[in-house]
Write a protein that holds these residues in place. Structure first.
Motif, PDB file in Angstrom:
ATOM      1  N   ASP A 186       0.866  -1.175   0.000  1.00 43.51           N
ATOM      2  CA  ASP A 186       0.000   0.000   0.000  1.00 43.51           C
ATOM      3  C   ASP A 186       0.903   1.225   0.000  1.00 43.51           C
ATOM      4  N   VAL A 187       0.555   2.201  -0.828  1.00 42.98           N
ATOM      5  CA  VAL A 187       1.398   3.397  -0.950  1.00 42.98           C
ATOM      6  C   VAL A 187       0.561   4.629  -0.610  1.00 42.98           C
ATOM      7  N   LEU A 188       1.184   5.544   0.113  1.00 38.22           N
ATOM      8  CA  LEU A 188       0.477   6.766   0.539  1.00 38.22           C
ATOM      9  C   LEU A 188       1.443   7.944   0.432  1.00 38.22           C
ATOM     10  N   VAL A 189       0.917   9.096   0.028  1.00 39.90           N
ATOM     11  CA  VAL A 189       1.755  10.301   0.038  1.00 39.90           C
ATOM     12  C   VAL A 189       1.087  11.380   0.879  1.00 39.90           C
ATOM     13  N   ALA A 190       1.916  12.142   1.602  1.00 36.35           N
ATOM     14  CA  ALA A 190       1.416  13.241   2.441  1.00 36.35           C
ATOM     15  C   ALA A 190       2.073  14.535   1.988  1.00 36.35           C
ATOM     16  N   PRO A 191       1.453  15.233   1.030  1.00 40.28           N
ATOM     17  CA  PRO A 191       2.003  16.510   0.553  1.00 40.28           C
ATOM     18  C   PRO A 191       1.605  17.648   1.492  1.00 40.28           C
ATOM     19  N   PRO A 192       2.220  18.829   1.306  1.00 35.01           N
ATOM     20  CA  PRO A 192       1.750  20.013   2.042  1.00 35.01           C
ATOM     21  C   PRO A 192       0.303  20.336   1.626  1.00 35.01           C
ATOM     22  N   PHE A 193      -0.387  21.140   2.432  1.00 34.01           N
ATOM     23  CA  PHE A 193      -1.803  21.426   2.162  1.00 34.01           C
ATOM     24  C   PHE A 193      -2.033  22.014   0.766  1.00 34.01           C
ATOM     25  N   THR A 194      -1.090  22.860   0.319  1.00 30.68           N
ATOM     26  CA  THR A 194      -1.324  23.582  -0.941  1.00 30.68           C
ATOM     27  C   THR A 194      -1.242  22.684  -2.164  1.00 30.68           C
ATOM     28  N   THR A 195      -0.688  21.491  -2.034  1.00 34.02           N
ATOM     29  CA  THR A 195      -0.607  20.618  -3.207  1.00 34.02           C
ATOM     30  C   THR A 195      -1.496  19.376  -3.049  1.00 34.02           C
ATOM     31  N   ALA A 231      -2.643  11.669   2.286  1.00 37.87           N
ATOM     32  CA  ALA A 231      -2.745  12.034   3.706  1.00 37.87           C
ATOM     33  C   ALA A 231      -2.396  13.493   3.910  1.00 37.87           C
ATOM     34  N   GLY A 232      -2.987  14.098   4.957  1.00 41.29           N
ATOM     35  CA  GLY A 232      -2.537  15.394   5.440  1.00 41.29           C
ATOM     36  C   GLY A 232      -1.367  15.170   6.389  1.00 41.29           C
ATOM     37  N   GLN A 233      -0.612  16.243   6.644  1.00 43.16           N
ATOM     38  CA  GLN A 233       0.553  16.100   7.548  1.00 43.16           C
ATOM     39  C   GLN A 233       0.222  16.542   8.967  1.00 43.16           C
ATOM     40  N   ASN A 234      -0.983  17.099   9.146  1.00 42.47           N
ATOM     41  CA  ASN A 234      -1.377  17.625  10.456  1.00 42.47           C
ATOM     42  C   ASN A 234      -2.808  18.105  10.315  1.00 42.47           C
ATOM     43  N   MET A 235      -3.484  18.371  11.403  1.00 40.72           N
ATOM     44  CA  MET A 235      -4.809  19.002  11.372  1.00 40.72           C
ATOM     45  C   MET A 235      -5.161  19.511  12.768  1.00 40.72           C
ATOM     46  N   ILE A 260      -1.193  12.357   9.184  1.00 40.06           N
ATOM     47  CA  ILE A 260      -0.058  12.119  10.089  1.00 40.06           C
ATOM     48  C   ILE A 260      -0.262  12.990  11.336  1.00 40.06           C
ATOM     49  N   LEU A 261      -0.168  12.385  12.503  1.00 41.63           N
ATOM     50  CA  LEU A 261      -0.334  13.143  13.747  1.00 41.63           C
ATOM     51  C   LEU A 261       0.804  12.821  14.710  1.00 41.63           C
ATOM     52  N   GLY A 262       1.191  13.837  15.474  1.00 45.83           N
ATOM     53  CA  GLY A 262       2.210  13.620  16.504  1.00 45.83           C
ATOM     54  C   GLY A 262       3.611  13.423  15.959  1.00 45.83           C
ATOM     55  N   HIS A 263       3.859  13.903  14.737  1.00 50.31           N
ATOM     56  CA  HIS A 263       5.227  13.804  14.206  1.00 50.31           C
ATOM     57  C   HIS A 263       6.170  14.533  15.167  1.00 50.31           C
ATOM     58  N   SER A 264       7.384  14.049  15.292  1.00 52.06           N
ATOM     59  CA  SER A 264       8.292  14.650  16.284  1.00 52.06           C
ATOM     60  C   SER A 264       8.578  16.117  15.974  1.00 52.06           C
TER      61      SER A 264
END
Ligand code: PEP
Length: 249
Positions: free
Chosen positions: A32-41, A57-61, A87-91
């Protein structure tokens, strides 16, 4: 295999990279493949990935649905942009933007409520590892950020976990497969004890921290590593594709 693009890639660069990834031969029955771009893209990515098996995926919310939260984005906005995951809780969020386990817990709950799958990141700093605190840190991150979220739900389908030792993110210092496996097993056991056996066994636990084409195979050979969260090496089609196609190597 999840790509975290962080604050990188313009519209043109995103288009080029995704054209190459979606045009490549990948056996999606194996990965399974997933990409998390910045919001603008996100919207561009969503358009380019339509009709493929690649997830977004989003990188945060934010945990709230809407309101006066300048600079934030809501779970439903991510869904509208085509995201299935966040993605949540990234360091980097924990360290640079002062997110606590309590905040992350609110976000995890809000994501699940909205029908998004959180990719919850956990991991210890070098100081904590050197101080033999790794398991204490992981235990409290799990205790505090998964609180109440999933007891009443099917955990393996609702959450993905990512073990990312902070000292290995963007540093070129990958955890050894044994170091990663030891923590993944600990997480699986914790889930078994705090949810139930099937949750512990069924949940996906990704490893993140300087994953590259030359180390993905040995990491994936570990019994409790189910995939990878990839930063730097996911920004170039050649390295991202060779990681995605680890099963060929
Ligand atoms: C990350 O930021 O999630 C990450 C794992 O980065 P890198 O692969 O560059 O270490």
């Amino acid at each position: 295999m999840a790509a975290n693009w962080k604050m990188n890639l313009s519209l043109d660069e995103t288009g080029d990279l995704l054209e190459r990834v979606r045009g490549a031969e990948v056996d999606f029955t194996k990965v399974d493949v997933l990409v998390a771009p910045p919001f603008t893209t996100l919207q561009l990515a969503n358009r380019l990935l339509a009709g493929t098996d690649i997830l977004l995926a989003g990188q945060n919310m934010h945990w709230e649905g809407k309101g006066a939260f300048t600079g934030e984005i809501s779970p439903l906005m991510l869904k509208e942009a085509g995201c299935s995951h966040v993605i949540l809780g990234h360091s980097e969020r924990r360290t640079l933007f002062f997110e606590t386990n309590e905040i992350i817990n609110r976000k995890v709950n809000a994501a699940i409520e909205a029908g998004l799958i959180p990719i919850l990141c956990i991991g210890e700093t070098l100081k904590e590892r050197d101080g033999k605190k790794t398991f204490d840190v992981i235990r409290s991150q799990l205790n505090e950020s998964l609180k109440t979220s999933c007891q009443r739900r099917d955990l393996p389908e609702s959450v993905v976990l990512a073990y990312e030792p902070v000292w290995s993110i963007g540093t070129g210092k990958t955890a050894t497969p044994e170091q990663a496996q030891e923590v993944h097993l600990f997480v699986r056991r914790w889930l078994g004890e705090n949810f139930d056996h099937d949750s512990g066994q069924g949940i996906r636990i990704l490893y993140g921290g300087s994953v590259r084409p030359d180390n993905i195979k040995e990491l994936m050979l570990q019994p409790d590593i189910d995939g990878a969260l990839i930063g730097g090496a996911s920004l170039r089609a050649d390295s991202f594709l060779s990681i995605i196609r680890f099963y060929k190597g």
